[in-house]
Scaffold this active site. Structure first.
Site, PDB file in Angstrom:
ATOM      1  CB  SER A 134      -0.980  -0.081   0.900  1.00 17.03           C
ATOM      2  OG  SER A 134      -1.954   1.093   0.973  1.00 17.03           O
ATOM      3  CE  LYS A 189      -4.085  -3.992   3.698  1.00 18.68           C
ATOM      4  NZ  LYS A 189      -4.950  -3.093   2.653  1.00 18.68           N
TER       5      LYS A 189
END
Length: 469
Positions: free
Chosen positions: A288, A294
């Site tokens: 991300s 992420k």
């Protein structure tokens, strides 16, 4: 070379004799009408069929042996130029015009004899079928590679248990290998469809001309053999407009895309923190731009969306075919856009899904922790049936026990024996054995079931299936 590129680019066209305005086609018409940007990739097949056609013209006494050899050598030279990066120029309407222009540059006016007895209608239909047959083979290789990854991963998951789901609710325990192989067999059916689509494409239209067939004594049987087709088209009107083979291959692509989407959806769900059954690798994931923690399964998400794109290609083609009168119409020029897009997409998606699956690791501890004794409710019903109860009676009894455990906020296996005895007199101390997930799986040794021996046999059958071409 017989003529200059500059001169050819100004005048070379395969039609136009009945037009006398002197101005040529409008630029915006050519932008709409020209298909070279799409069908350029057909050039290897157009050259192959053109060489075969030259030999057929020799057999029909249209070309002398020397002329035939000159044309074949010229086509080889054109192929070399295209392999080395030669690209179309503005006046090249389509791949056939391009090759015809380059052939004239290589061998001069004898190239003008090559188009005798044939039309771009049967020419493009033949080249497209050859491309489709080749595409089916390439897709089969890519599907098989993904299937092999599934088998490789299954070997480490034979004894790992996980919940199987129906309606996205936990249902019964199964071997994790059994779940993974549930995605193998749809792809195996796709391979059968690919073979069928390849056979459908293997009907040669060359010799059909524009619509009525060639007026020259061409040996279509020899053409069929030299180009590797399995059959000859039976009707020249149908032959130049038949795009069933495109529709069948597009349908097969759509089915593969659908099956990839379902596999991707399972993996994406199982890879969430809430499930935690799957740990994605790094090579086929992304991060991300805002959240450093992420790891996103982008390859799988793109695979999931690609199925819709292929469905759109299929619907576009079918809607086009639905409204056409018989024989060739220029609407059919769009068939290749749909076909090429679907095949190109799959040949990108399949290796990415195979890579994403290969680098994924499976958290068997999380799978096991997701099992609950309530999932053995069917096993409890079977327990009572073996003791003499009817299944309908047993179903109702077990349902009441599940309700009781939910009311008490406990699992079935924590209920005291007295609760079971109160629900039905056929329960005995061994009832708790029926609440074992491993016992549940071990009892399902039926062919195609999730029992250990059945799963091992299934893996062997899957590996055997991949040996079939």
């Amino acid at each position: 070379m017989a003529t200059s590129i500059e001169a050819t680019s100004k005048s070379h066209k395969l039609w136009g004799g009945r037009f006398n305005s002197g101005r040529g086609p409008a630029a915006d018409f050519e932008a709409l009408n020209n298909s070279i940007g799409t069908d350029f990739r057909l050039w290897p097949f157009d050259i192959e069929l053109s060489k075969a056609w030259a030999m057929a013209l020799y057999g029909a006494n249209v070309l002398t042996l020397d002329e035939c050899r000159d044309v074949e050598a010229g086509l080889d030279a054109v192929a070399t130029r295209l392999e080395n990066g030669e690209r179309p120029i503005a006046s090249d309407e389509d791949v056939h015009t391009l090759i015809d222009r380059l052939l004239h540059e290589e061998v001069g006016n004898v190239a003008s004899k090559l188009h005798t007895g044939r039309s771009r209608n049967d020419q493009v239909a033949t080249a497209s079928r050859m491309w489709a047959m080749d595409a089916a083979s390439r897709l089969d290789v890519a599907v098989r590679a993904l299937q092999q990854v599934m088998i490789d991963q299954s070997h480490g998951l034979e004894t790992a248990l996980m919940p199987a789901y129906t309606h996205m609710q936990r249902a019964q325990p199964v071997s994790a290998a059994h779940w993974l192989l549930s995605h193998f067999w749809p792809l195996e059916r796709d391979r059968v469809r690919l073979k069928t689509a390849q056979k459908t494409a293997s009907v040669m239209p060359l010799g059909s001309g524009a619509v009525a067939g060639s007026a020259y004594p061409i040996s279509r049987v020899l053409l069929q053999g030299s180009l590797g087709f399995s059959a000859l088209s039976a009707n020249s009107i149908d032959a130049v407009s038949d795009r069933d083979f495109v529709a069948e291959l597009l349908f097969t692509c759509t089915m593969i895309g659908t099956h990839l989407s379902r596999l991707a959806e399972d993996l994406i769900i199982y890879g969430t923190s809430e499930f935690g059954f799957v740990q994605f690798g790094e090579q086929y994931s992304s991060g991300s731009s805002m959240m450093p923690q992420k790891r996103n399964p982008d390859a799988l998400e793109i695979a999931r969306s690609s199925g819709a794109r292929m469905l759109g290609d299929l619907v576009a083609l079918l809607a086009t075919l639905k409204g056409l009168p018989s024989s060739y119409n220029k609407d059919l020029q769009d068939d290749k856009r749909a076909l090429f897009d679907a095949v190109d997409t799959l040949l990108l998606v399949l290796p990415a899904v195979a890579g994403a699956l290969a680098e994924s690791s499976f958290r068997t501890d999380r799978m096991r922790a997701a099992l609950s004794s309530a999932m053995m409710a069917t096993d409890l019903a079977d327990y009572l049936v073996r003791k003499g109860a009817t299944f309908r009676e047993a179903h109702g009894v077990i349902g009441s026990l599940v309700r009781r455990s939910e009311q008490q906020g406990t699992e079935l296996h924590t209920l005291p024996l007295s609760e079971f005895l109160g629900a039905h007199p056929l329960f005995e101390q061994d009832v708790f054995e029926a609440l074992s997930a491993y016992r549940s799986v071990e009892q399902r040794e039926i062919e195609g079931g999730t029992g250990p021996a059945s799963v091992r046999a299934q893996i062997e059958s899957a590996q055997t299936a991949l040996l079939k071409r």
